[in-house]
Design a protein around this motif. Structure first.
Motif, PDB file in Angstrom:
ATOM      1  N   ILE A  18       7.039  42.901  39.013  1.00  0.00           N
ATOM      2  CA  ILE A  18       5.927  43.041  39.949  1.00  0.00           C
ATOM      3  C   ILE A  18       6.127  42.123  41.158  1.00  0.00           C
ATOM      4  O   ILE A  18       5.646  42.391  42.251  1.00  0.00           O
ATOM      5  CB  ILE A  18       4.600  42.707  39.234  1.00  0.00           C
ATOM      6  N   LYS A  19       6.874  41.059  40.978  1.00  0.00           N
ATOM      7  CA  LYS A  19       7.095  40.120  42.065  1.00  0.00           C
ATOM      8  C   LYS A  19       8.174  40.624  43.025  1.00  0.00           C
ATOM      9  O   LYS A  19       9.225  41.093  42.595  1.00  0.00           O
ATOM     10  CB  LYS A  19       7.503  38.745  41.517  1.00  0.00           C
ATOM     11  N   ALA A  20       7.899  40.515  44.318  1.00  0.00           N
ATOM     12  CA  ALA A  20       8.851  40.904  45.350  1.00  0.00           C
ATOM     13  C   ALA A  20       8.516  40.118  46.616  1.00  0.00           C
ATOM     14  O   ALA A  20       7.489  39.434  46.679  1.00  0.00           O
ATOM     15  CB  ALA A  20       8.802  42.400  45.617  1.00  0.00           C
ATOM     16  N   ARG A  21       9.378  40.238  47.613  1.00  0.00           N
ATOM     17  CA  ARG A  21       9.188  39.438  48.829  1.00  0.00           C
ATOM     18  C   ARG A  21       8.504  40.230  49.924  1.00  0.00           C
ATOM     19  O   ARG A  21       8.794  41.404  50.157  1.00  0.00           O
ATOM     20  CB  ARG A  21      10.537  38.917  49.312  1.00  0.00           C
ATOM     21  N   ARG A  22       7.576  39.564  50.621  1.00  0.00           N
ATOM     22  CA  ARG A  22       6.897  40.137  51.782  1.00  0.00           C
ATOM     23  C   ARG A  22       7.808  40.064  53.001  1.00  0.00           C
ATOM     24  O   ARG A  22       8.851  39.386  52.972  1.00  0.00           O
ATOM     25  CB  ARG A  22       5.602  39.358  52.052  1.00  0.00           C
ATOM     26  N   PRO A  23       7.438  40.722  54.091  1.00  0.00           N
ATOM     27  CA  PRO A  23       8.267  40.665  55.301  1.00  0.00           C
ATOM     28  C   PRO A  23       8.496  39.250  55.821  1.00  0.00           C
ATOM     29  O   PRO A  23       9.532  38.965  56.437  1.00  0.00           O
ATOM     30  CB  PRO A  23       7.464  41.500  56.310  1.00  0.00           C
TER      31      PRO A  23
END
Length: 224
Positions: free
Chosen positions: A109-114
């Motif tokens: 579920i964790k990922a990086r924002r812009p």
């Protein structure tokens, strides 16, 4: 938080109690029978087709569906920066110990924002498109099998009145479902559960009622 029971990581500072989603990629029943019974060369080709189809489905989810959300109520949304984090595990048999080629793709579920900060992927977007992702996988698998092995596919009726499914032509219908022990167990107990539901509710267990036909009348929760 990693490794702690899910009920201990809920709170106002946690946007989603989910840690990951487990997407399962399983080939059609006749392909499973062929993989279990044919020679090693054919098995390796079928496993390659599985790799290609699974990866195409995951790439589509990553590039066209997945969004990172942040802010109050997830009001800010954007495409995931640097892609999704996915761990793929291949299994070769079912829980009953019978041959069953399938992959588990565990999507974090964790990922990086812009801006480079970490946030949560919108699980709703993934779930809304999960049937499309599965269809893309199946169609790609069929195309790869036909192109590499020259096998044809045909529609077969599994449940009367329901939409037919595509299976490899020429493989005996009696071989389909022989490894589905859990499905057979469900089929055995379903009539009694439905009768119990109808007695308690005073109505047939149709549609959503079939999900509630357990001893306590509880509907299953979402799978993570």
């Amino acid at each position: 938080m990693l490794g702690r029971p899910i009920e201990h990581i809920k709170g106002p500072h946690i946007e989603s109690p989910w840690l990951a989603m487990d997407l399962v990629y399983r080939a059609p029943s006749t392909a499973q029978a062929a993989w279990a019974l044919l020679d090693d060369a054919s098995r390796r080709v079928l496993e390659l087709c599985q790799d290609i189809a699974r990866d195409k489905s995951l790439a589509w989810l990553e590039e066209s569906v997945a969004q990172i959300r942040w802010g109050s109520g997830g009001k800010h949304r954007a495409r995931v920066k640097d892609g999704l984090i996915i761990a793929v595990f291949r299994h070769y048999e079912s829980r009953a110990g019978k041959p069953l080629l399938h992959d588990h793709a565990v999507v974090s579920i964790k990922a990086r924002r812009p801006d480079g900060k970490w946030g949560n992927v919108s699980t709703a977007d993934i779930l809304d498109n999960i049937v499309a992702a599965g269809t893309l996988y199946t169609l790609t698998f069929m195309e790869e099998v036909s192109a590499r092995l020259g096998w044809a596919w045909e529609p077969r009726e599994v449940t009367p009145g329901k939409r037919p499914v595509m299976e490899i032509a020429g493989i005996d219908q009696r071989l389909i479902g022989w490894q589905s022990t859990r499905r057979q167990q469900i089929a055995v107990v379903t009539p009694a559960l439905e009768a119990d539901y109808e007695e308690r509710q005073g109505a047939p267990a149709g549609g959503a009622g079939r999900l509630c036909a357990g001893p306590a009348g509880r509907r299953p929760g979402p799978a993570g």
